[in-house]
Enzyme design. Structure first.
Site, PDB file in Angstrom:
ATOM      1  N   TYR A  19     -42.457 153.823 -57.302  1.00 44.00           N
ATOM      2  CA  TYR A  19     -41.783 154.630 -56.296  1.00 44.00           C
ATOM      3  C   TYR A  19     -41.643 156.085 -56.741  1.00 44.00           C
ATOM      4  O   TYR A  19     -41.028 156.384 -57.759  1.00 44.00           O
ATOM      5  CB  TYR A  19     -40.414 154.016 -55.973  1.00 44.00           C
ATOM      6  CG  TYR A  19     -40.551 152.612 -55.435  1.00 44.00           C
ATOM      7  CD1 TYR A  19     -41.128 152.382 -54.187  1.00 44.00           C
ATOM      8  CD2 TYR A  19     -40.151 151.506 -56.182  1.00 44.00           C
ATOM      9  CE1 TYR A  19     -41.284 151.101 -53.684  1.00 44.00           C
ATOM     10  CE2 TYR A  19     -40.302 150.220 -55.692  1.00 44.00           C
ATOM     11  CZ  TYR A  19     -40.876 150.020 -54.446  1.00 44.00           C
ATOM     12  OH  TYR A  19     -41.036 148.740 -53.965  1.00 44.00           O
ATOM     13  N   ASP A  45     -45.566 153.739 -62.845  1.00 50.66           N
ATOM     14  CA  ASP A  45     -44.369 153.533 -62.042  1.00 50.66           C
ATOM     15  C   ASP A  45     -44.820 153.489 -60.576  1.00 50.66           C
ATOM     16  O   ASP A  45     -45.889 154.014 -60.231  1.00 50.66           O
ATOM     17  CB  ASP A  45     -43.380 154.667 -62.284  1.00 50.66           C
ATOM     18  CG  ASP A  45     -42.233 154.643 -61.297  1.00 50.66           C
ATOM     19  OD1 ASP A  45     -41.483 153.659 -61.309  1.00 50.66           O
ATOM     20  OD2 ASP A  45     -42.121 155.605 -60.508  1.00 50.66           O
ATOM     21  N   ARG A  78     -32.710 158.023 -52.591  1.00 51.87           N
ATOM     22  CA  ARG A  78     -33.409 157.768 -53.858  1.00 51.87           C
ATOM     23  C   ARG A  78     -32.471 157.936 -55.048  1.00 51.87           C
ATOM     24  O   ARG A  78     -32.464 157.103 -55.969  1.00 51.87           O
ATOM     25  CB  ARG A  78     -34.594 158.732 -53.980  1.00 51.87           C
ATOM     26  CG  ARG A  78     -35.333 158.663 -55.314  1.00 51.87           C
ATOM     27  CD  ARG A  78     -35.951 157.320 -55.548  1.00 51.87           C
ATOM     28  NE  ARG A  78     -36.813 157.309 -56.720  1.00 51.87           N
ATOM     29  CZ  ARG A  78     -37.223 156.205 -57.352  1.00 51.87           C
ATOM     30  NH1 ARG A  78     -36.851 155.000 -56.918  1.00 51.87           N
ATOM     31  NH2 ARG A  78     -38.013 156.292 -58.396  1.00 51.87           N
TER      32      ARG A  78
END
Length: 523
Positions: free
Chosen positions: A11, A9, A45
């Site tokens: 971020y 992944d 986020r």
């Protein structure tokens, strides 16, 4: 089967998504932002993920860059800022998002994985343009064989269609992919999908209550190269033709393989293999003696289907003795006789000295308190080195040629079986069924004299039933050493196997006669 591809992944895993807000908060005159930067980054986020999932569920398409901007607008307003106030804060935060720094552990981790020959990829909900720009800015774009943007599948992670991109790109079965993410939900979905997984729990969070569980959890990326190496090996099938592999976790957290054959209530014979060998060496014992005893066969750490130890110096007699005791404890076995081949025999002697109340007797296969230098030199020539051939047939031809003097008359079919026990298939030729760092472990321990006086260990067998099998042509156990062992222990059952070097296969009549007599004499 082998791990061939590692997928990350982006971020939160490779890149620190909070760094943009921290950087601006550190500027002189940042005012209110300095007080709320961490909360702002967290809100941004969280809302970014929420919007991606909600849009996906609602069938409302938007690319991840638009979603990132929408999430930032919400987060700014939530923490007392006007996204449209003309201050430029929104634009600066978005610009920094394309230039996020990697975590400190990322460059070295990627370099180590790349040098090991593994394929590397990123699978992210970000757009391909976002990924390309961020990786390029960090100088990491050339580390990856593929950038996989989940939106190109028509869905965001954790939709299975996003994970399908990996198979479409690399053509590997799911079980041959190691997926690494700092997002608990992402790891859970990838595990349910069928990937092997590592959760990078940078924040020390509890595990998400979702069906998929990570294979391993780490605080950062530093151990990923070692874990990939370990898991690469763990997927290989056992060459044993008898029984079924089961697993337990030892005191060091390693997952070790074993097989148990025979009546559960019968006396136990624990079989411990040689330095580079595995439980399949004892197939003849499981086949021919499991009607009399419970034959327990262990792959010690770093061998066969057991985990490789991230610290190669843990390949030593003390730790490997612990593996044996941990298996007995796992199965609730109070005492066992031990049949040890070569290094397994050294472990048996160590167990008799340190855990005498757990040992009912010891049978040694071609090992003793003095090891011949020529035998050690021969081991040193192959230890930790791949065979350099592409087929078991070619390996068998090499064995037959190199061992013609020590093993006269052994046919090609037998050598092919032997090759299958110690080598395994891989995409680039036959590979080892053990951790190649065993070589470094043995060399470094030898250099520091980290080896006990073996005659003292042998003396510790006093009072225990004892047997010895020796290959007539052995270059490890000399006839003179075997003679001295017999002199010190005249009650020791002894058999010499003609036409065999180091080590007898244990299917020979002479070897089986010794094992049979040994079992008869156990308490």
């Amino acid at each position: 089967m082998t791990i061939g591809t590692v997928v990350f992944d982006a971020y939160g895993t490779l890149f620190d998504v909070a760094e943009g807000a921290r950087r601006l908060a550190a500027d002189p005159g940042s005012g209110h932002l300095a007080a709320v930067s961490a909360a702002l980054a967290e809100s941004w986020r969280r809302k970014q993920l929420d919007y991606a999932w909600l849009r996906s569920l609602g069938g409302q398409k938007a690319d991840f860059w638009q979603i990132t901007g929408d999430a930032l607008d919400w987060a700014l307003e939530r923490h007392g800022f006007d996204p449209a106030d003309g201050s430029g804060l929104r634009d600066r935060l978005l610009s920094l998002y394309r230039d996020l720094p990697p975590f400190a552990d990322v460059p070295a981790t990627l370099a180590a994985l790349k040098s090991s020959g593994l394929q590397l990829a990123v699978l992210s909900n970000g757009t391909r343009e976002m990924l390309d720009q961020t990786l390029a800015a960090a100088g990491l774009r050339n580390r990856f064989d593929a950038l996989l943007a989940a939106p190109e599948s028509g869905a965001f992670k954790p939709d299975p269609r996003a994970y399908d991109l990996v198979g479409a790109q690399f053509g590997r079965p799911r079980s041959e992919v190691l997926f690494v993410s700092a997002n608990g939900w992402d790891v859970a979905a990838a595990a349910s999908y069928g990937f092997r997984t590592v959760w990078i729990n940078r924040a020390g969070l509890p595990r998400d209550r979702l069906p998929g569980r990570p294979d391993m959890t780490e605080p950062d990326l530093r151990r990923i190269p070692d874990l990939a190496r370990t898991m690469r090996h763990n997927l290989r099938d056992s060459p044993s033709r008898f029984g079924r592999t089961e697993y337990f976790t030892n005191r060091d957290g390693l997952r070790l393989a074993y097989r148990a054959d025979g009546p559960a209530e019968a006396p136990v014979l624990l079989c411990l293999a040689g330095l580079t060998r595995n439980l399949s060496d004892f197939d003849p014992v499981a086949r021919d003696f499991s009607d009399r005893v419970r034959v327990l066969r262990l792959d010690t750490r770093g061998r066969g289907q057991s985990d490789w130890d991230p610290d190669y110096l843990n390949y030593n007699l003390i730790r490997e003795s612990h593996d044996a005791i941990d298996l007995l404890d796992h199965l609730g076995i109070a005492r066992a006789a031990i049949l040890g081949t070569s290094r397994g025999g050294l472990i048996a002697m160590a167990l008799a000295g340190g855990h005498r109340n757990r040992v009912t007797g010891v049978c040694l296969n071609d090992i003793g308190p003095e090891i011949q230098p020529e035998g050690l030199a021969a081991i040193g020539r192959y230890l930790g080195r791949r065979p350099g051939v592409d087929s078991y047939e070619a390996a068998a031809e090499t064995f037959a040629r190199c061992n013609a003097a020590a093993f006269p008359g052994v046919g090609t079919a037998c050598w092919q079986d032997h090759a299958r026990r110690i080598f395994c298939d891989s995409p680039d030729g036959l590979d080892l069924r053990y951790d190649p760092l065993l070589r470094r472990s043995i060399l470094e321990q030898s250099a520091t004299d980290a080896i006990q006086d073996l005659w003292l260990l042998f003396g510790g067998l006093r009072g225990l039933p004892l047997a010895l099998i020796r290959g007539q042509n052995s270059d490890i156990l000399s006839a003179a050493t075997a003679g001295e062992m017999r002199r010190r222990r005249p009650d020791m059952i002894y058999g010499e196997v003609p036409g065999r070097g180091h080590v007898p296969f244990l299917d020979e009549p002479q070897a089986q006669a010794v094992i049979s007599a040994f079992l008869e004499g156990l308490p």
